[in-house]
Design an enzyme around this catalytic site. Sequence first.
Site, PDB file in Angstrom:
ATOM      1  CE  LYS A 259      -3.620   2.370   2.670  1.00  9.85           C
ATOM      2  NZ  LYS A 259      -2.867   3.515   3.211  1.00  9.85           N
ATOM      3  CG  LEU A 262       5.044  -1.144  -5.723  1.00  8.74           C
ATOM      4  CD1 LEU A 262       4.289  -1.959  -6.763  1.00  8.74           C
ATOM      5  CD2 LEU A 262       6.459  -1.676  -5.552  1.00  8.74           C
ATOM      6  CG  HIS A 263       3.588   6.223  -4.296  1.00  6.37           C
ATOM      7  ND1 HIS A 263       2.674   7.219  -4.002  1.00  6.37           N
ATOM      8  CD2 HIS A 263       4.153   5.893  -3.113  1.00  6.37           C
ATOM      9  CE1 HIS A 263       2.687   7.470  -2.701  1.00  6.37           C
ATOM     10  NE2 HIS A 263       3.576   6.675  -2.148  1.00  6.37           N
TER      11      HIS A 263
END
Length: 356
Positions: A259, A262-263
């Site tokens: 959550k 990855l960004h």
Amino acid sequence: MEIHLESQEQEMKYQSQIWNQICGTVDTSVLRCAIQLGIFDAIHNSGKPMITLTELSSIVSSPSSSSIEPCNLYRLVRYLSQMDLISIGECLNEATVSLTGTSKLLLRNQEKSLIDWVLAIYCEMMVVVWHELSSSVSTPADEPPIFQKVHGKNALELAGEFPEWNDLINNAMTSDTSVTKPALIQGCGKILNGVTSLIDVGGGHGATMAYIVEAFPHIKGAVIDLPHVVEAAPERPGVEFISGDIFKSISNADAVLLKYVLHNWEDTECVNLLKRCKEAVPADKGKVIIMDLVIDDDDNSILTQAKLSLDLTVMNHGGGRERTKEDWRNLIEMSGFSRHEIIPISAMPSIIVAYP
């Protein structure tokens, strides 16, 4: 040359747009000020649907302990009204103020609140980095983000040294979880069918996992994060905390949750992490569940504008990126997954499920 009225009106519109953009920092400053003064909480805690401006000025307090000047308070409230954060009315010839649906998400000690996100995003360590945005635009992907150049270390390294910064980051993530929880639980219903163990990779203080195991008690939940994060995490029923480096080792489970992880990274790091996650789940029925933004470049809605704002934030402060559907497809394929699906939910992020 004669200027037609229509042209004058159009030019005035253009000027207004530019002036609003020139003064764009006013919005953020006013929002932060309103929270510091406790304006939203003062109205809510009054127990009344609205209070007079005089009542408000007697309740709120300045961080400097100075008395509130009613005239200046009205000017602040008037601007908050333009931001749709306060509704101004009148009762017995006196101005009244009440909360709007938007400002109800900015109250303390509520089940849903984004107040800790506001405090994190507008803290001095974050704000000063925005002054270097032009440098960030010219920084190659393989170089440290501007945040690191400004502060000497990246955000995670600083969190390991300064408990107050660590708390600020993790409280912000918990704040986001409080808002996305209903959509997350609803969206994960079918996805978690048959899942008996779930590990939240980079799950911070475990708020998301706590909500999941409460809604799905058959799931054995665990959170893996850096040692300083785990040490500061509160005890949560049904949630096991594991100290570790997510890029080196991830415990086995039926499914893995990522959550807003990855960004924070460019594609190379994301592929390495996704491969680790793929190794941690069963090859036949495992799932890697990603909760992250999906940008639609063809959409001009206020939601897309918010997503693009976060994209610039992670670019400037963390060196990461928000991704389009095509970006996600490429990333997941490069990581060796056989297929994936994107599930929109009633929240900022979408749920992306990758199957081995």
